[in-house]
Each structure stands twice: as C-alpha cells, then as structure tokens.
Write an enzyme that holds these catalytic residues in place. Structure first.
Site, mmCIF file in Angstrom:
data_model
loop_
_atom_site.group_PDB
_atom_site.id
_atom_site.type_symbol
_atom_site.label_atom_id
_atom_site.label_comp_id
_atom_site.label_asym_id
_atom_site.label_seq_id
_atom_site.Cartn_x
_atom_site.Cartn_y
_atom_site.Cartn_z
ATOM 1 N N ASP A 129 -1.842 8.294 -2.848
ATOM 2 C CA ASP A 129 -3.275 8.107 -2.639
ATOM 3 C C ASP A 129 -3.587 6.647 -2.317
ATOM 4 O O ASP A 129 -3.231 5.740 -3.078
ATOM 5 C CB ASP A 129 -4.053 8.547 -3.879
ATOM 6 C CG ASP A 129 -3.832 10.019 -4.188
ATOM 7 O OD1 ASP A 129 -4.180 10.841 -3.342
ATOM 8 O OD2 ASP A 129 -3.287 10.328 -5.263
ATOM 9 N N ASP A 141 3.572 4.995 -2.623
ATOM 10 C CA ASP A 141 2.511 5.619 -3.390
ATOM 11 C C ASP A 141 1.837 6.627 -2.452
ATOM 12 O O ASP A 141 1.992 6.540 -1.225
ATOM 13 C CB ASP A 141 1.513 4.559 -3.852
ATOM 14 C CG ASP A 141 0.359 5.139 -4.636
ATOM 15 O OD1 ASP A 141 0.586 6.050 -5.442
ATOM 16 O OD2 ASP A 141 -0.778 4.686 -4.417
#
Length: 237
Positions: free
Chosen positions: A30, A28
């Site tokens: 953020d 991922d």
C-alpha cells in the site's frame, strides 16, 4: 532547445542519476504498488463508529501498521478473541471498499521486468487483504510474500524485512526495500537493508532515514543481470 542546451541537460541528468546493484527487491504494497489510502481511512472510521468510539470520523490511521496492532491500540481492554473479531471486521470493510483503488505509476512495467525469484511483497496487510487487494487492482500475486499475519512483530520491527530477504535467499544487506511510510522505512533500515523511499503518502522529511528517495516507481529503470538487478534513478534531494 539548442544543441548545446540539450547536451547540458543530458549531462545534468547523467550526473544526477545513480545506479544501484542489488540481489533482490522487497516491496511494501500500500502506497508503493497500489493506492488504497481512501479505502483504509474510510474503513477504519467506519470501524470506529461501529465500536462506538467518539470522534470516529477524525481517526488518523497509522499507515504501515498491522490491523491487529491498531485494534490493540484502539481497544487495549480487548481479549484475544475480541481482537481477532475486530481484525476480521476491518478486513471485511477494507475488502468491500475498493472503488478508488488504483495501481500506482510505473508499477506494472517494473514488475513485468522482474524475475519472480528476485522480488517479494512485504506488507503489514494480512494475507487475506494482501491477496484481495492485489487481485482488485489487477496485479499478480507474487510467488513470495510476507504478510502481517506471518510475523510475530510488525513494522517498524525489522522482522518482516528480514523474513522477506530470507524468503528470497539473500542477506538483508543484499536487498533493497521500497517503502512509502516511516514505519516501513524504519523496519527496512533496522533489518540491515538499503531503503528506497517513494514519495506520495508522506512528505520527504518523514522519510529521511531512507537511503534514497524517489518520486515514484515510474522513475526507476531496471536491468536484469545474471547475478542480480541494476536499478537506475534520479534521487530526490
């Protein structure tokens, strides 16, 4: 520290650390590679004000959710053209607000060790925000990525991580997902991947569905092998 105490400490660390074999890593963005929480929260609160929503400054962003899905949640009466306009506005706001965006601990040395064909970014951010945010943080745009506008259904649906594994040419079970948000952990598990949850944006109890938990990517040691990757870390409780 005495020689005996040092030996006991070394043995404790050896017992506590684990080794994980994987073909590829799906990160991922953020909350895992970069910290953009301030930008995201400020931008969404400003968006809510611009659209005349009450208590805009109190809006709690559902992190790990695509912007288009948040727009639809906040404005269910919008038609598709209005949704697209709302999404474009939040992207503009987020891309303009990068003053406190930082690369998280351990990210740069870890990525520098990984062969390009062994990792991908799988983010709820749109392609435009993904590329812009990585550039603002001074991180390389990977050769392989799945953004929020490349999938029909965003996290917690398994589609993003299944697409990410396919992009690397591996089965989901051969990949390790690295996530910080409950929706992303759920997406990785549902896709059939093993999931390493990293702490920072959410407490451990919200990430218990993950296979393992680690404090940050700084805790991960990686060894590149002919047939994949070997990860070594000490999991959290």
């Amino acid at each position: 520290m005495s020689e005996t105490a040092a030996k006991n400490a070394d043995e404790f660390l050896t017992v506590q650390s684990i080794t994980v074999e994987t073909k590829g890593l799906l990160f991922d963005m953020d909350g895992v590679l970069i910290s953009s929480t301030g930008s995201v929260e400020r931008s969404w609160q400003r968006w809510c004000k611009l659209y005349g929503m009450t208590n805009a400054e109190e809006f709690q962003v559902p992190h790990g959710t695509r912007a288009v899905d948040i727009v639809r949640l906040l404005k269910p009466e919008f038609n598709e053209a209005q949704v697209a306009e709302g999404q474009r506005l939040i992207e503009d706001l987020e891309l303009a607000d990068t003053s406190d965006l930082i690369v998280l601990p351990g990210v740069k040395p870890l990525l520098a060790q990984l062969p390009q064909e062994r990792w991908a970014v799988v983010s709820s951010a749109s392609t435009r925000v993904l590329i812009g945010r990585l550039a603002a943080a001074g991180l390389p745009v990977p050769e392989r990525y799945i953004s929020g506008d490349m999938v029909v259904r965003g996290k917690p649906d398994p589609e993003p991580y299944r697409r990410g594994a396919d992009l690397l040419g591996f089965a989901p079970s051969e990949c390790v997902v690295v996530e910080d948000a409950p929706s992303g952990v759920g997406a990785g598990v549902a896709a059939g991947c093993r999931v390493l949850g990293v702490l920072g944006t959410h407490p451990a109890e919200q990430l218990r569905a993950a296979t393992w938990l680690a404090r940050s990517l700084e805790a991960i040691a990686v060894k590149v092998k002919a047939d994949g990757l070997e990860l070594r870390f000490t999991p959290v409780g």
